[in-house]
Design an enzyme around this catalytic site. Structure first.
Site, PDB file in Angstrom:
ATOM      1  N   THR A 407       1.753   5.401   0.189  1.00 46.86           N
ATOM      2  CA  THR A 407       1.751   6.141   1.202  1.00 46.86           C
ATOM      3  C   THR A 407       2.827   5.738   2.291  1.00 46.86           C
ATOM      4  O   THR A 407       3.411   4.739   2.339  1.00 46.86           O
ATOM      5  CB  THR A 407       0.262   6.298   2.046  1.00 46.86           C
ATOM      6  OG1 THR A 407      -0.615   6.269   1.130  1.00 46.86           O
ATOM      7  CG2 THR A 407       0.169   7.000   2.968  1.00 46.86           C
ATOM      8  N   THR A 425       0.865  10.968   1.664  1.00 49.80           N
ATOM      9  CA  THR A 425       0.610  10.085   0.393  1.00 49.80           C
ATOM     10  C   THR A 425       0.689  11.060  -0.756  1.00 49.80           C
ATOM     11  O   THR A 425       0.271  12.004  -0.877  1.00 49.80           O
ATOM     12  CB  THR A 425      -0.720   9.506   0.772  1.00 49.80           C
ATOM     13  OG1 THR A 425      -1.079   8.475  -0.207  1.00 49.80           O
ATOM     14  CG2 THR A 425      -1.786  10.366   0.581  1.00 49.80           C
ATOM     15  N   GLY A 495      -3.842   2.102   1.969  1.00 50.43           N
ATOM     16  CA  GLY A 495      -5.049   2.384   1.476  1.00 50.43           C
ATOM     17  C   GLY A 495      -6.289   2.072   2.624  1.00 50.43           C
ATOM     18  O   GLY A 495      -5.864   2.269   3.627  1.00 50.43           O
TER      19      GLY A 495
END
Ligand code: GLU
Length: 596
Positions: A407, A425, A495
């Site tokens: 991302t 992302t 994440g």
């Protein structure tokens, strides 16, 4: 002139000199992690993208214009983190109305998806993560391009067509490969080597591109120009849609793969109707108060806003006034563990707004904070709170849930006081590893953010796949207001660690007395409700001796957590734009008029 290095990099690339420059010089010259000044600012992970955004601001564009041009450039230079093959969450503060709005451009599952989408029919077991990732099944309908168009329509002053041009030129002319880019290709080489289109673009001559070489992407330049000419319809309903569906349903597997691959490469089931049916959502931002500031974040399907807000509330509710640094870090680690237990149990794409509201309420924070003991860490995993309970009531423990790290994030402010915080992302670094042939962009593997099988025991799992459903995210683009005016905007990739990185940055800045650049540089730790804290070695070494006697345990060191960007708004319109000094190869911050 702190932004000059970024411009220098851009013009060197333009002139074609970079390939001949010693790589060490090219890598060292281009990035400035902090910039202070006036008239607008851009912070990203990449010097070319930041330079393009600053150029839009200098030419009179507003924050949204600059954000879209910057994002399109990141689609060129950060193709394994983000791009038009993926999705994201756009948070916008409008200076005229004083309102914070969001765009949910998250990828969606095919209409045919069921809760057994990632269960192998052959044996009834969930696919391995890598097996699911490198497949057509993992790609959801991308929302990024629709997000750019809608943001410009609502709040911008420029067309999508003109906003794509600088990035198209960048894709044609190329950018200098740095060590991070090369490593990202190397990490994905086995998967890229399976696909004709991916290896042609990223493994020229059979190996990752050399540091200091120039990476061009004429197919992506053409795709951007095609979209500029024909509009986003060509992507969602036209020729590009056809190519996306073809790639998903018939992955471009090479007849002579360059390496072995342990799994069958499964085709996906996404259709043209899925692409044509894509719709953005515009959820109200999450809102919570912290230390007299108002914190706005992204609501479901992201768990980011709720989890960051809940963790901050718990810290505020539980922290004694006489708190030491150790107390503060102890409460930070306990608060994020508690917030993750609740997020895993309750937050998914279809969570009722009343439940989200409850999770970021002060009474809930009180109910959760009462579990924290100043002298002793909770045993992890902790149980989720009981939505119908009171006091310290919890319910049965669920299984911790993990997600990957990739991302990119950008932060932009303009001279009028508008602010964009945007995280986008393609999920894993390298997405599903399939370049759409002839189109120059990588598809996402966002649907692997669903839980493949139930994680919450007898309780329902809010994040199982479903028809047209969006997987739960951790992305946490955050805008903090003070007396209704921007004070801080920040976000990060990483994440599930995004939630802890954003919370820790706020703790560093607001409670630990750090300046924004210090908060950015400080070592990070992520407690997501599992036994061992995931931390950078520097955090463990510095704070471990005080935290382990309380019962905190550390898992394996993380090489790095996050790649954040932020802007702080200080007195007299002075802006501090901040990106990573070191992580992900260091970021690039710039301002329109540097302070002397
Ligand atoms: N797919 C992740 C999410 O939406 C983000 C990916 C990452 O940052 O690693 O939460």
């Amino acid at each position: 002139m702190r932004f000059l290095p970024a411009l220098t990099a851009l013009s060197l690339t333009t002139l074609g000199f970079v390939a001949a420059s010693p790589p060490a010089f090219a890598a060292a010259a281009v990035k400035e992690p902090t910039a202070t000044g006036y008239g607008g600012a851009v912070a990203t992970v990449d010097a070319d993208a930041t330079a393009i955004g600053l150029d839009v601001l200098r030419r009179g564009g507003n924050a949204v214009d600059a954000a879209v041009a910057t994002a399109a450039a990141l689609g060129v230079t950060e193709p394994f983190s983000a791009g038009i093959g993926g999705g994201g969450f756009f948070v916008y503060f409008d200076a005229r109305t004083g309102r914070v709005s969001t765009i949910d451009g998250r990828e969606t599952a095919p209409a045919s998806a069921t809760d057994r989408y990632f269960i192998d029919p052959a044996d009834g077991l969930a696919y391995d993560f890598t097996e699911a990732r490198v497949s057509g099944l993992s790609a959801g309908t991308p929302g990024t391009l629709a997000t750019w168009e809608e943001a410009l329509d609502r709040w911008g002053t420029r067309s999508l067509a003109s906003s794509l041009q600088p990035a198209a030129r960048l894709a044609d002319r190329g950018f200098t490969v740095d060590a991070t880019f090369r490593q990202q290709v190397a990490d994905n080489a086995a998967a890229f080597g399976q696909f004709t289109s991916s290896r042609e673009l990223y493994l020229p001559g059979g190996a990752p591109p050399a540091v200091g070489s120039v990476q061009r992407n004429p197919d992506l330049a053409d795709t951007y120009r095609l979209i500029a000419r024909k509009g986003t319809g060509v992507f969602y309903r036209g020729a590009v849609a056809g190519d996306i569906v073809d790639t998903i349903q018939h992955p471009p597997v090479a007849a002579d793969p360059w390496s072995t691959w342990a799994y069958p490469i499964r085709p996906g089931v996404l259709t043209r109707a899925d692409l044509a049916g894509y719709r953005l959502r515009f959820p109200a931002p999450t809102r919570s108060d912290y230390r007299g500031l108002t914190v706005y974040g992204m609501s479901a399907p992201s768990s980011g806003g709720v989890a960051v807000g809940e963790a901050l509330n718990i810290i505020e509710a539980g922290l004694p006034t006489s708190a030491t640094t150790t107390d503060k870090l102890h409460h930070y680690l306990e608060a994020t563990a508690l917030a993750f237990a609740d997020r895993n149990r309750y937050v998914g794409a279809y969570t009722e707004p009343s439940v989200l509201q409850k999770l970021i309420s002060d009474p809930w924070a009180g109910q959760r904070a009462c579990l924290i003991d100043r002298t002793k860490a909770l045993v992890k995993p902790v149980a989720p709170g009981d939505l119908n309970g009171s006091g310290c009531a919890t319910t049965a423990t669920g299984r911790p849930v993990e997600e990957g790290q990739s991302t990119t994030n950008l932060t932009v402010a303009d001279r009028w006081g508008n602010v964009v915080e945007y995280t986008f992302t393609i999920e894993a670094t390298g997405g599903n590893t399939m370049v759409v042939p002839g189109r120059g962009f990588v598809l996402n593997n966002e649907l692997t953010d669903f839980n493949f099988a139930p994680t919450q025991g007898d309780a329902p799992d809010p994040n199982l796949p479903g028809p047209g459903k969006r997987p739960r995210s951790s992305m946490s683009p955050t805008i903090v207001l003070k007396d209704g005016k921007p004070f801080l905007a920040l976000g990060s990739p990483g994440g599930a660690t995004i939630i802890t990185t954003v919370t820790q940055l706020l703790l560093n800045r607001l409670d630990l007395g750090m300046t924004l650049p210090e908060a950015m540089a400080a070592p990070r730790a992520s407690q997501r409700n599992s036994a061992g804290i995931q931390a950078e070695a520097a955090f463990r070494l510095r704070y471990g001796p005080a935290l382990t006697p309380l019962g905190h345990t550390f898992g394996a060191d993380a090489p790095e957590l996050g790649a954040a960007t932020a802007i702080e708004f200080t007195r007299g319109g002075r802006l501090i734009a901040s990106s990573e000094p070191v992580r992900r190869g260091g970021g690039a911050a710039g301002v329109v008029h540097p302070a002397r």
